[in-house]
Design a protein around this motif. Sequence first.
Motif, PDB file in Angstrom:
ATOM      1  N   TYR A 197       0.859  -1.261   0.001  1.00 51.48           N
ATOM      2  CA  TYR A 197      -0.069  -0.103  -0.264  1.00 51.48           C
ATOM      3  C   TYR A 197       0.841   1.255   0.024  1.00 51.48           C
ATOM      4  O   TYR A 197       0.398   2.320  -0.447  1.00 51.48           O
ATOM      5  N   VAL A 198       2.197   1.084   0.265  1.00 59.86           N
ATOM      6  CA  VAL A 198       3.034   2.382   0.374  1.00 59.86           C
ATOM      7  C   VAL A 198       4.097   2.529  -0.577  1.00 59.86           C
ATOM      8  O   VAL A 198       4.612   3.265  -1.013  1.00 59.86           O
ATOM      9  N   SER A 199       4.698   1.269  -0.939  1.00 60.70           N
ATOM     10  CA  SER A 199       5.896   1.219  -1.580  1.00 60.70           C
ATOM     11  C   SER A 199       6.004   1.793  -2.916  1.00 60.70           C
ATOM     12  O   SER A 199       6.881   2.633  -3.268  1.00 60.70           O
ATOM     13  N   ASP A 200       4.962   1.818  -3.655  1.00 63.31           N
ATOM     14  CA  ASP A 200       5.091   2.135  -5.036  1.00 63.31           C
ATOM     15  C   ASP A 200       5.071   3.950  -4.707  1.00 63.31           C
ATOM     16  O   ASP A 200       5.763   4.487  -5.690  1.00 63.31           O
ATOM     17  N   TRP A 201       4.089   4.459  -3.874  1.00 60.85           N
ATOM     18  CA  TRP A 201       4.056   5.955  -3.521  1.00 60.85           C
ATOM     19  C   TRP A 201       5.566   6.346  -3.260  1.00 60.85           C
ATOM     20  O   TRP A 201       5.872   7.571  -3.411  1.00 60.85           O
ATOM     21  N   TRP A 202       6.077   5.665  -2.357  1.00 63.91           N
ATOM     22  CA  TRP A 202       7.334   6.108  -1.667  1.00 63.91           C
ATOM     23  C   TRP A 202       8.362   6.044  -2.623  1.00 63.91           C
ATOM     24  O   TRP A 202       9.154   7.056  -2.846  1.00 63.91           O
ATOM     25  N   GLU A 203       8.568   5.351  -3.747  1.00 62.32           N
ATOM     26  CA  GLU A 203       9.392   5.176  -4.940  1.00 62.32           C
ATOM     27  C   GLU A 203       9.010   6.494  -5.889  1.00 62.32           C
ATOM     28  O   GLU A 203      10.139   7.115  -5.968  1.00 62.32           O
ATOM     29  N   GLU A 204       7.839   6.553  -6.081  1.00 64.68           N
ATOM     30  CA  GLU A 204       7.411   7.694  -6.951  1.00 64.68           C
ATOM     31  C   GLU A 204       7.849   8.975  -6.207  1.00 64.68           C
ATOM     32  O   GLU A 204       8.183  10.003  -6.986  1.00 64.68           O
ATOM     33  N   PHE A 205       7.044   9.261  -5.318  1.00 66.95           N
ATOM     34  CA  PHE A 205       7.027  10.730  -4.577  1.00 66.95           C
ATOM     35  C   PHE A 205       8.161  11.078  -3.938  1.00 66.95           C
ATOM     36  O   PHE A 205       8.605  12.410  -3.868  1.00 66.95           O
ATOM     37  N   VAL A 206       8.970  10.077  -3.121  1.00 67.32           N
ATOM     38  CA  VAL A 206      10.072  10.391  -2.486  1.00 67.32           C
ATOM     39  C   VAL A 206      11.255  10.550  -3.589  1.00 67.32           C
ATOM     40  O   VAL A 206      12.273  11.428  -3.315  1.00 67.32           O
ATOM     41  N   TYR A 207      11.410   9.734  -4.525  1.00 70.16           N
ATOM     42  CA  TYR A 207      12.785   9.585  -5.373  1.00 70.16           C
ATOM     43  C   TYR A 207      12.320  10.177  -6.520  1.00 70.16           C
ATOM     44  O   TYR A 207      12.778  11.058  -6.996  1.00 70.16           O
ATOM     45  N   LEU A 208      11.343   9.479  -7.533  1.00 73.09           N
ATOM     46  CA  LEU A 208      11.314   9.705  -8.911  1.00 73.09           C
ATOM     47  C   LEU A 208      10.565  11.207  -9.143  1.00 73.09           C
ATOM     48  O   LEU A 208      10.868  11.795 -10.151  1.00 73.09           O
ATOM     49  N   ARG A 209       9.770  11.670  -8.251  1.00 70.63           N
ATOM     50  CA  ARG A 209       9.220  13.133  -8.322  1.00 70.63           C
ATOM     51  C   ARG A 209      10.246  14.299  -7.783  1.00 70.63           C
ATOM     52  O   ARG A 209       9.901  15.289  -7.993  1.00 70.63           O
ATOM     53  N   SER A 210      11.188  13.944  -7.143  1.00 70.55           N
ATOM     54  CA  SER A 210      12.052  14.753  -6.668  1.00 70.55           C
ATOM     55  C   SER A 210      12.936  15.584  -7.636  1.00 70.55           C
ATOM     56  O   SER A 210      13.140  14.590  -8.447  1.00 70.55           O
ATOM     57  N   ARG A 211      13.074  16.610  -7.759  1.00 70.39           N
ATOM     58  CA  ARG A 211      13.585  17.447  -8.737  1.00 70.39           C
ATOM     59  C   ARG A 211      14.915  17.904  -8.351  1.00 70.39           C
ATOM     60  O   ARG A 211      15.634  18.652  -9.066  1.00 70.39           O
ATOM     61  N   ASN A 212      15.463  17.348  -7.038  1.00 67.10           N
ATOM     62  CA  ASN A 212      16.844  17.908  -6.757  1.00 67.10           C
ATOM     63  C   ASN A 212      17.720  17.042  -7.491  1.00 67.10           C
ATOM     64  O   ASN A 212      17.622  15.957  -7.907  1.00 67.10           O
ATOM     65  N   SER A 213      19.030  17.627  -7.266  1.00 64.70           N
ATOM     66  CA  SER A 213      20.185  16.795  -7.595  1.00 64.70           C
ATOM     67  C   SER A 213      20.372  15.565  -6.988  1.00 64.70           C
ATOM     68  O   SER A 213      20.030  15.458  -5.758  1.00 64.70           O
ATOM     69  N   LEU A 214      20.639  14.242  -7.739  1.00 65.43           N
ATOM     70  CA  LEU A 214      20.782  13.062  -7.059  1.00 65.43           C
ATOM     71  C   LEU A 214      22.246  13.086  -6.298  1.00 65.43           C
ATOM     72  O   LEU A 214      22.106  12.442  -5.073  1.00 65.43           O
ATOM     73  N   MET A 215      23.204  13.633  -6.569  1.00 63.65           N
ATOM     74  CA  MET A 215      24.484  13.923  -5.979  1.00 63.65           C
ATOM     75  C   MET A 215      24.259  14.427  -4.615  1.00 63.65           C
ATOM     76  O   MET A 215      23.410  15.584  -4.629  1.00 63.65           O
ATOM     77  N   VAL A 216      24.625  13.792  -3.537  1.00 59.99           N
ATOM     78  CA  VAL A 216      24.466  14.090  -2.296  1.00 59.99           C
ATOM     79  C   VAL A 216      23.203  14.257  -1.572  1.00 59.99           C
ATOM     80  O   VAL A 216      23.003  13.496  -0.350  1.00 59.99           O
TER      81      VAL A 216
END
Length: 691
Positions: free
Chosen positions: A89-108
């Motif tokens: 119920y949470v992992s797909d949203w966690w991947e999408e909204f915490v990681y894939l939708r983040s617009r910040n630099s991946l470095m650091v």
Amino acid sequence: MSSPTKTWLALVRIFSGRHPMLFSYQRSLPRQPVPSVQDTVHKYLESVRPILSDEDFDWTAFLAQEFLRLQASLLQWYLRLKSWWATNYVSDWWEEFVYLRSRNSLMVNSNYYMMDFLYVTPTPLQAARAGNTVHALLLYRHHLNRQEILPVRGCGGWRVGVLEGGWGTTWPWRRVSSPRVPQTLLMGMRPLCSAQYEKIFNTTRIPGVQKDHIRHLGDSRHVAVFHRGRFFRVGTHSQSGLLSPRALEQQFQRILDDPSPACPREEHLAALTAAPRDMWAQVRSSLKSQAQDALEAVEGAAFFVSLDCEPAGLSKEDPAASLDSYAHALLAGRGHDRWFDKSFTLIVFSNGKLGLSVEHSWADCPISGHMWEFTLATECFRLGYSADGHCKGHPDPTLPQPQRLHWDLPDKIHPSISLALRGAQTLSGSIDCHVFPFSHFGKSFIKHCHLSSDSFIQMALQLAYFRDRGQFCLTYESAMTRLFLEGRTETVRSCTREACNFVRAMEDGEKTIPQCLALFRLAVDKHQALLKAAMSGQGVDRHLFALYIVSQFLHLQSPFLAQVHSEQWRLATSQIPVQQTHLFDFHNFPDYVSSGGGFGPADDNGYGVSYIFMGDDMITFHISSKKSSTKTDSHRLGQHIEDALLDVASLFQEGQRLTRGFRGLRENLGHRCNSPSPHIRASRVTTSTST
């Protein structure tokens, strides 16, 4: 343990057979439960009480009650509905909204790093180390494709963690004898989800204007290599199969010997992968139309290899500074010498030292950590090196030269490359990394005190942070939820009321040792209870996160959820994995163990702290913060951590003599004796050319 649970475990064991494969247990794993919303809100309020003033807490409690009265039932209903049809119920949203939708630099901001052996380098030859390591990594991929990697089963105290760059785990193959460990998990039989293993190799995070996506290929027969601003495609297989380590060494040596210069702008091209994601997505569209073959060679590689021109690792001349520089090189590099989109980048330094930079969205650290342990053990002990430092075997003169990749870079992207480079260099320069091995005691001493080693460290970190900042803060510690299908992580909020009471007692000169010790044990018990709840799907943060996402979909405004979503984690912590202890002989080869790794701070005014138990008598800490912050200093916190550990140890009779002896030594020396100190550890820096 309940009778249904015992029955389920027995059936899983029976139907998985005597020799289960990596994914044998997947169909038998339960789905992650949705906790009671009332319980979650109650636990949340309990967690923030120690860090809020009476006025702020009353306001937060009012918002929580309004949430329960107005929106909670509807949001919870939608969440339960999703839990019935979704795998998790949470992992797909966690991947999408915490990681894939983040617009910040991946470095650091997102990636994390893993280090090589601390005190030994099996060979000083850069090409040889690269050859053996790449071969070992591809052997792991071979076992992975054939599902020959044994599935992990949960046992007492096993925890995994990753915060957007953080991570950790304890030993899954060892029983923890502490009576505070949840007994329902001591069986060592409950299987953990293996889904994250699928994307270790042949995987790239592709940037998008609003959202990235993960591209995973079924196979790849080459690696992409970066050296002195140039890109190469190196085939890893011939008609007879995987190339030998010596053949791979030959190919890497050809790249090192190639005198051709980098083309204009090519040298700094990879800085785009460290740029804000929307910017990189726009530039990539132009790059794909002009240099499609070269881009495909990089993004379609099994993984990325960076052959650095500088040495790294622990040096005798300046042990402390050399380790800090090593960590910084792995986490950020120079901003343009890593392809941060790849699932991981193997970094091989000019003196043969190794490291990994790992992209975070595709999986959590225990997965890449499992691979890294296999790689280090295989390249050093199984493959080995000849007496002159080369890979064993003979070169293959019939192999074609590595293919140089040529980028036809349109003029319109040149300003973007320059802008990305400046941003990456600024971000790289802002990171303050500090690494130090604490050698005064380790896991064996803590176990002798009949305590959880992780809880011991977490309480010491609370004491150290309070001394550093004079206040308490929200503390993030990750726990695994892989007991459930496609589970990832949950947060253990380690700054509890019990922990704060213990810290205040330690700072109160009138409290006796028995009083402090009693409060310490209460804090440890509370931490263990929170850990058990997080592992069993009864944590706070992932549930509140999912409720917040539902509220956004339904356009329902919840001041309570908005406040929770805006919280800053000033102290992000995690333990680093040593999962396959059978691969290493800690007794005969105590120096042949990874020195762990680390990640960037989750907040501009906060710290990122990871730690690894190296054998029985050493703990290595990795601390990061931002130089731009006037409130943090990684070295200052490192000193507080060392002092806090000794102070906590002194509460136990076994630790009093140890602590007195060390502090007397430090006073006699007249300077800080922070490990690795030149007089204690520098003599162990060695280079071995045979195994």
